[in-house]
Scaffold this motif. Structure first.
Motif, short mmCIF file in Angstrom:
data_model
loop_
_atom_site.label_atom_id
_atom_site.label_comp_id
_atom_site.label_asym_id
_atom_site.label_seq_id
_atom_site.Cartn_x
_atom_site.Cartn_y
_atom_site.Cartn_z
N TYR A 133 0.88 -1.32 -0.10
CA TYR A 133 -0.11 -0.05 0.01
C TYR A 133 0.77 1.23 -0.17
N ARG A 134 2.17 1.14 -0.16
CA ARG A 134 2.99 2.34 0.00
C ARG A 134 4.37 1.92 -0.33
N ALA A 135 5.27 2.93 -0.71
CA ALA A 135 6.67 2.62 -1.05
C ALA A 135 7.45 2.36 -0.13
N LEU A 136 8.33 1.31 -0.28
CA LEU A 136 9.14 0.75 1.07
C LEU A 136 10.45 1.33 0.72
N GLY A 137 11.04 2.04 1.78
CA GLY A 137 12.35 2.40 1.71
C GLY A 137 13.04 2.66 2.84
N PRO A 138 14.41 3.34 2.92
CA PRO A 138 15.23 3.32 4.16
C PRO A 138 14.20 4.02 5.10
N GLY A 139 14.22 3.50 6.55
CA GLY A 139 13.64 4.38 7.59
C GLY A 139 12.06 3.83 7.72
N ALA A 140 11.46 3.11 6.67
CA ALA A 140 10.21 2.51 6.77
C ALA A 140 10.34 1.46 7.86
N SER A 141 9.22 1.27 8.49
CA SER A 141 9.05 0.18 9.39
C SER A 141 7.54 -0.22 9.54
N GLY A 142 7.33 -1.33 9.90
CA GLY A 142 5.97 -2.10 9.74
C GLY A 142 5.84 -3.63 9.53
N ASP A 143 4.64 -4.26 9.48
CA ASP A 143 4.91 -5.46 9.17
C ASP A 143 5.07 -5.74 7.60
N ASP A 144 4.73 -4.88 6.76
CA ASP A 144 4.90 -5.05 5.35
C ASP A 144 6.44 -4.99 5.27
N VAL A 145 7.22 -4.29 5.89
CA VAL A 145 8.60 -4.35 5.76
C VAL A 145 8.96 -5.61 6.16
N LYS A 146 8.65 -6.17 7.31
CA LYS A 146 9.18 -7.45 7.60
C LYS A 146 8.60 -8.60 6.84
N GLN A 147 7.59 -8.44 6.28
CA GLN A 147 7.25 -9.85 5.07
C GLN A 147 8.16 -9.38 3.94
N LEU A 148 8.60 -8.23 3.64
CA LEU A 148 9.64 -8.14 2.55
C LEU A 148 10.82 -8.81 2.89
N ARG A 153 14.74 -12.98 1.93
CA ARG A 153 15.60 -14.22 2.76
C ARG A 153 15.25 -15.60 1.78
N ARG A 154 13.93 -15.61 1.69
CA ARG A 154 13.55 -16.81 0.88
C ARG A 154 14.08 -17.11 -0.23
N LEU A 155 14.13 -15.95 -0.97
CA LEU A 155 14.72 -15.97 -2.37
C LEU A 155 16.30 -16.09 -2.56
N GLY A 156 16.80 -16.12 -1.42
CA GLY A 156 18.46 -16.23 -1.17
C GLY A 156 19.11 -14.84 -1.29
N PHE A 157 18.39 -13.65 -0.91
CA PHE A 157 18.89 -12.53 -0.67
C PHE A 157 18.98 -11.95 0.43
N ASP A 158 20.06 -12.14 1.58
CA ASP A 158 19.87 -11.96 2.94
C ASP A 158 19.91 -10.42 3.21
N PRO A 159 18.68 -9.93 3.93
CA PRO A 159 18.74 -8.56 4.38
C PRO A 159 19.10 -8.20 5.72
N GLY A 160 19.73 -9.09 6.39
CA GLY A 160 20.18 -9.12 7.70
C GLY A 160 19.14 -9.43 8.50
N SER A 161 19.01 -8.65 9.81
CA SER A 161 18.15 -9.11 10.67
C SER A 161 16.52 -8.54 10.01
N ILE A 162 15.73 -9.60 10.39
CA ILE A 162 14.31 -9.28 10.26
C ILE A 162 13.86 -8.52 11.17
N SER A 163 13.79 -7.17 11.13
CA SER A 163 13.42 -6.37 12.20
C SER A 163 12.32 -5.59 12.02
N GLY A 169 21.12 -3.10 5.17
CA GLY A 169 20.98 -4.33 4.64
C GLY A 169 19.59 -4.85 3.72
N THR A 170 18.45 -4.26 3.94
CA THR A 170 17.44 -4.55 3.28
C THR A 170 17.68 -3.93 1.88
N ALA A 171 18.08 -2.71 1.76
CA ALA A 171 18.26 -1.88 0.53
C ALA A 171 19.24 -2.74 -0.49
#
Length: 499
Positions: A133-148, A153-163, A169-171
């Protein structure tokens, strides 16, 4: 004339008379009066129509015609624009959203796949229950970021902590994911770069103002010191009886310089805060229109309503799961006999068979075909009922009209058995009961029920009719199970089914 010739003529004459007489006798035997003819065509005396009692196994079924459909249909649309620019730029971000690669109906979409392309940028599929429902980028937080982060990680691209917070790391993981698909991740737009420059300039200007004010404040400090000295001198003079007073102009200048200094400091703090806030969200982003979260993957692009060159606003098509189900309609009277969980035999037009299970009836079955959004679990939860609920609903339908159609949904555990039968018609056979081995069975027409509820059949033996009282059991295919309660009834006995 000789005597021989006369005898010859006499013999011929006698023979002719004999032949004529014989013909007349034969003709007389074939000629009948109208009364005789009518009597000859009179129907025999009416008698009862009978059928032999059978001994066989009975299986009661409900039979209907159904259609094979993919499960969990839901509309497909983008949550926003691809790219991040607010207006058209050299790179094309923010321009009118134009489909450059349309989705293809029938495609099986897995996690991480590219659904389509808009303005040359990808629309990607990920698994998640929170809709984009929104653009996800540096500084964003929430359940949608966590599921991203989990999807990356499932796809093999480690974002670091699932915070649940979009960090560096996510970027980096997003950048690697896009690269693997042949695209560049969305970098800061020209507008973002321009705004960053303006905020940096604002900080520099605030710093310069503070420095200038500080310099002026330094002079003011000397004035304040001089004032204080003058005050002390005045105090001393006063003590010695002098009448001199402090300089009011120097005190006012000091106050002005103090206010200017505080204002410059506040302006610098505000400029730094604005720059920090913007920098926190400045970097690689996932635009709202570039990811579609599906509650369950893989999905199947069932229908596509757009083509290359169309705008990407509004519905794009319909997706379903890859599982199959059968939708059917049965009369209300038949629906009363059905319950959730009953086994179903499905037969295709070419004779191929598959197994199914009754999963919903009535309103529950109808609601599954209109489910558009939400997770698969939610859809299943909203359509599931207990057997008791299903029965009461069916009874409610039949109370108004037992012939009113009732919708039926049938799950197919092994969808592979009907893999090539999507949207095809199938015969639906539901077993609702079976006799305990072989039983005596008579046609339904043989059953006679009196006003007091007594049930009997008429049996013909030796040209005479007698009543045999019975109880009835399972009925199937026009036959009904009977058990004699008085008198005898055996296989082969003739029961009356009509006059």
């Amino acid at each position: 004339m000789s005597r021989f010739s006369s005898r010859k003529h006499l013999g011929a004459l006698v023979g002719a008379v004999v032949l004529v007489g014989a013909g007349g006798w034969i003709a007389g035997t074939q000629v009948r009066s109208p009364a005789d003819a009518a009597a000859a065509h009179t129907a025999p005396k009416a008698g009862p129509v009978t059928v032999a009692v059978q001994r066989q196994s009975l299986t009661a079924t409900v039979v209907a015609s159904g259609s094979v459909e993919f499960t969990s249909p839901r509309p497909l649309a983008l949550a926003g624009a691809v790219g991040t620019g607010a207006s058209a730029t050299a790179g094309g971000e923010g321009a009118e959203q134009r489909i450059t690669k349309a989705p293809v109906a029938g495609t099986k979409v897995k996690e991480g796949d590219v659904l389509m392309a808009v303005n040359g940028r990808p629309v990607l599929a990920l698994s998640g229950t929170v809709p984009m429902y929104r653009a996800l980028g540096p500084g964003a937080s929430g359940d949608d970021v966590k599921q991203l982060q989990k999807a990356l990680r499932r796809l093999g691209f480690d974002p670091g902590s699932i915070s649940g917070t979009y960090g560096q790391g996510t970027a980096s993981a997003v950048t690697s994911w896009y690269t693997s698909k042949g695209y560049e991740a969305q970098k800061p737009s020209a507008e973002d770069e321009q705004q960053l420059g303006q905020l940096q300039q604002a900080v520099s200007a605030a710093q310069q103002t503070l420095l200038t004010t500080n310099s002026a404040s330094g002079s003011g400090g000397e004035t304040e010191t001089g004032t204080e000295a003058g005050t002390e001198s005045g105090t001393a003079a006063s003590a010695s009886g002098s009448t001199s007073s402090p300089n009011p102009q120097s005190s006012t200048d000091a106050q002005i310089h103090h206010l200017q200094l505080e204002s410059a400091k506040k302006a610098l703090n505000m400029a730094n805060a604005a720059l920090s806030t913007f920098q926190a969200s400045y970097g690689t982003k996932v635009p709202a229109g570039e990811v579609v979260f599906f509650p369950k993957l893989p999905v199947r692009l069932n229908k596509v309503t757009v083509k290359t060159g169309d705008t990407a606003s509004g519905p794009i098509g319909t997706v379903t799961s890859s599982d199959l189900e059968v939708q059917a309609v049965v009369p209300g009277a038949d629906a009363e006999l059905l319950r959730k969980g009953m086994a179903v035999e499905l037969t295709t037009t070419d004779g191929k068979k598959a197994a199914g299970t009754v999963s919903a009836l009535g309103a529950d079955a109808a609601s599954s075909t209109t489910t558009a959004t939400g997770s698969d679990g939610d859809s299943e939860g909203s359509t599931g009922t207990t057997s008791g609920d299903t029965g009461s609903e069916s009874a409610g339908t039949s109370a108004t009209d037992s012939s009113a159609p009732v919708q039926l949904r049938i799950s197919v555990p092994n969808s592979g058995e009907l893999a090539d039968e999507a949207e095809a018609a199938v015969k639906v056979t539901i077993k609702i009961g079976a006799s305990d081995g072989k039983v005596l069975a008579v046609p339904l027409a043989a059953i006679r029920t009196s006003s007091d509820g007594d049930v009997r059949v008429q049996v013909e033996r030796g040209g005479r009719l007698s009543d045999v009282h019975v109880t009835v059991g399972l009925s199937a295919a026009g036959l009904v199970e009977v058990k004699p309660t008085s008198g005898t009834l055996e296989q082969g006995d003739k029961v009356v089914v009509g006059e």
